[in-house]
Design an enzyme around this catalytic site. Sequence first.
Site, PDB file in Angstrom:
ATOM      1  N   MET A  55      53.112  44.466  57.425  1.00 12.88           N
ATOM      2  CA  MET A  55      53.539  44.721  56.049  1.00 12.88           C
ATOM      3  C   MET A  55      54.539  43.641  55.636  1.00 12.88           C
ATOM      4  SD  MET A  55      53.485  46.398  53.251  1.00 12.88           S
ATOM      5  CE  MET A  55      54.532  46.265  51.796  1.00 12.88           C
TER       6      MET A  55
ATOM      7  N   LYS B 271      24.229  43.670  49.027  1.00 13.25           N
ATOM      8  CA  LYS B 271      25.013  44.672  48.318  1.00 13.25           C
ATOM      9  C   LYS B 271      24.363  45.142  47.020  1.00 13.25           C
ATOM     10  CE  LYS B 271      29.856  43.716  49.591  1.00 13.25           C
ATOM     11  NZ  LYS B 271      31.160  43.327  48.988  1.00 13.25           N
TER      12      LYS B 271
ATOM     13  N   ASN C 169      30.336  36.450  47.510  1.00 10.49           N
ATOM     14  CA  ASN C 169      30.577  36.628  46.085  1.00 10.49           C
ATOM     15  C   ASN C 169      31.372  35.471  45.488  1.00 10.49           C
ATOM     16  OD1 ASN C 169      32.586  38.350  47.851  1.00 10.49           O
ATOM     17  ND2 ASN C 169      33.759  37.568  46.119  1.00 10.49           N
TER      18      ASN C 169
ATOM     19  N   ASP D  62      30.891  41.282  42.895  1.00  7.77           N
ATOM     20  CA  ASP D  62      31.128  41.246  44.345  1.00  7.77           C
ATOM     21  C   ASP D  62      29.863  41.619  45.107  1.00  7.77           C
ATOM     22  OD1 ASP D  62      32.379  40.950  46.796  1.00  7.77           O
ATOM     23  OD2 ASP D  62      33.347  42.900  46.766  1.00  7.77           O
TER      24      ASP D  62
ATOM     25  N   GLY E 269      37.576  35.436  52.554  1.00  5.61           N
ATOM     26  CA  GLY E 269      38.709  35.240  51.659  1.00  5.61           C
ATOM     27  C   GLY E 269      38.335  35.076  50.207  1.00  5.61           C
TER      28      GLY E 269
ATOM     29  N   TRP F  89      28.399  45.270  55.523  1.00  6.68           N
ATOM     30  CA  TRP F  89      28.183  44.443  56.713  1.00  6.68           C
ATOM     31  C   TRP F  89      27.494  45.199  57.841  1.00  6.68           C
ATOM     32  CZ3 TRP F  89      29.945  46.237  61.264  1.00  6.68           C
ATOM     33  CH2 TRP F  89      30.935  47.230  61.216  1.00  6.68           C
TER      34      TRP F  89
ATOM     35  N   GLU G 219      34.737  46.807  64.668  1.00  6.86           N
ATOM     36  CA  GLU G 219      33.426  46.520  64.081  1.00  6.86           C
ATOM     37  C   GLU G 219      32.533  45.684  64.999  1.00  6.86           C
ATOM     38  OE1 GLU G 219      34.039  44.789  60.209  1.00  6.86           O
ATOM     39  OE2 GLU G 219      34.943  46.625  59.401  1.00  6.86           O
TER      40      GLU G 219
END
Length: 706
Positions: free
Chosen positions: A675, A354, A282, A327, A203, A416, A91
């Site tokens: 994971m 958003k 958010n 959000d 986060g 974004w 990104e």
Amino acid sequence: MRPLKLTGLYLALTIAGLSACGKSEAPQATLPAAVDGARIMAADKEPGNWMSHGRTYDEQRFSPLKQITDENAAKLGLDWYFNLPTNRGVEATPIVVDGVMYVTGSWSMVFALDAKTGEMLWQYDPQVPPTWAVNLCCDVVNRGVAVWKGKVYFGTLDGRLIALDAQNGSRLWEVQTTDKERPYSITGAPRIIKDKVMIGNGGGELGVRGYISAYDTETGDMVWRFYTVPGDPSKPFEHPILEKAAKTWGGGKWWEVGGGGTVWDSMAYDPELDLLYLGVGNGSPWNRQIRSPDGGDNYFLSSILALRPDTGDYVWHYQTTPGESWDYTATQHMILADLNLDGNIRKVIMQAPKNGFFYVLDRLTGEFISADKYTHATWADHVDQKTGRPVENEGSRYTDGKPHLVAPHPLGGHNWHPMSYSPQTGLVYIPAQENAMAYMDDPNFKYSKKGWNVGVNLAAAGLPENDPEIRAAVMPTIRGHISAWDPIQKKEVWRVQHPNMWNGGILSTAGNLIFQGNADGELVAYRADNGERLWSTNAYTGIVAAPISYSVDGEQYIAVAAGWGGGGAMALGEIIADAKGAVNNSRVLVFKLNADKTLPASVVSRGELPTPPASTADEATITRGHALYMENCHMCHGDRAVSASSVPDLRYLTAEKHQMWDGIVLGGALQSKGMIGFWDRLSKEQTDTIHAYVIKRANDLVEGKD
């Protein structure tokens, strides 16, 4: 490992620096990345460089270069490419200064490249622990570096801010900007103002309290920190303004969850007004009736904040979504411009957050000027011109225990991906999205120190499990477009419709061009005044980052960091899985006129579908498994267990992996690949139930039910 490589270009720069000792040479003649505030403010005098995230402090992402135009764009060709060593989302906005490109890949890795040839000068790997990936909402991405006076600055996924020597990539200092006991992360690019490097964090979905910090560029010492939401009101407030903010929160213990309000992406700076602008995220949890059951606007969630960059003192704020519950972050890209409004030149700040409304504010005072829908939005009818507050539609707050279809989706009418403003056309180019989600209260919500804290029934939010007709009807309506928006006339002038959402950021240039990558794996040039498609190339991967333009030795280049991934690619599942670019080949791609290099046509395949175990679980077990999957797994492995990213598609698990299920999901056998084991979050009965759902989905695929 932190491999290091030096080349003749850097030796030449060093020699030039030694020969210039005692002379008042231009800063670029002495050291690599010799950028300061004066140079960024005068960026238009050296349009061949891209010295700051949005090129200039106003973040317009407009290049004055015009060797490449709407008349000759069809002659563009690939000049060089650089393969990044990972296969996750990319990104970053590259920074180019005096012939050197600084760019980040996934896992917060940094690379310095010769901007003319693509030769790697050095690289730096901050060695982010793979297990930290569980603390990320939206892939192991990074949006780029900042450079200042011979140093390169960047944030890491695990919350560190690092300064490197721009000449050789060696680490100069490192500071932990976050509490490692909370699931903070950094994916955004820092900004530097007056020898202070500004960095926020992410986060909010997992349960943190947002803030932005300023650090001394030389030493790494923290200069100030501004919290964007109030903490425990029984304790002293860090800033006087937070006492006022706390009065807009009520009835809950939001500080235990964190409150949210993270500053995870956009910033801008006005040197004349000496104001730093930042976008605030958010609430945590999303659902206001959980975090603040007595209501209230919940300052400063979903707001644009203006601060003094020297001290972090509050100046003004404007809240785009009071009492945020969907959000709907206001962390999206912000642009500063001077507009002729009703015969007066107004200094404005513009944002398409958003929530689906395009905002124009006075950037000196925060005064509301206008807000109009730039995409499909049903949560509010309009924004009241007198009060600047949205007029919400009935039922949009989903407080009655039933699902309510609301647009936009949490991924937003614009996420974004940077937009761009062209002073030539007077248009803002928005990488817009059209989407919706069924929001439903989660009455069983309990705060978790490890895991998602959204307060929304995620099982109800995904595509329906047992209704293929609804899925077939909904999927084509979730897509994206370029909106060429006139901020003075408050309307869309033209649109380029895309078949998929999660398309890339946008660059505009003085050649009457805009450039955008897309989910179908293309980089495309359009005429800036009318949207006519002029040129495209196959990148063999979806592009989500925004292109830039720079020049070296009189040649103009178009560059983009390509590599499919990010939150939309990971979470949307089958909605986006058929996009032609839904594979990852992480590269930096650089184009110029009449170049003719060939990009390897590598395509990643899922491989053959293994024969899954028989699906023997009853319907009730499958339903519980689906709910647990949505709560714990879908943000990485996709809605309905359909992966549209480089994260494994669980329907394709081999017999060996099915046998290893407990060792992987509970025990963390694959934690070296990111994971982790969920032994401390889920019981074996719960993971068995999730496994039953995954087996059912694999059998659906084998039987042709998808």
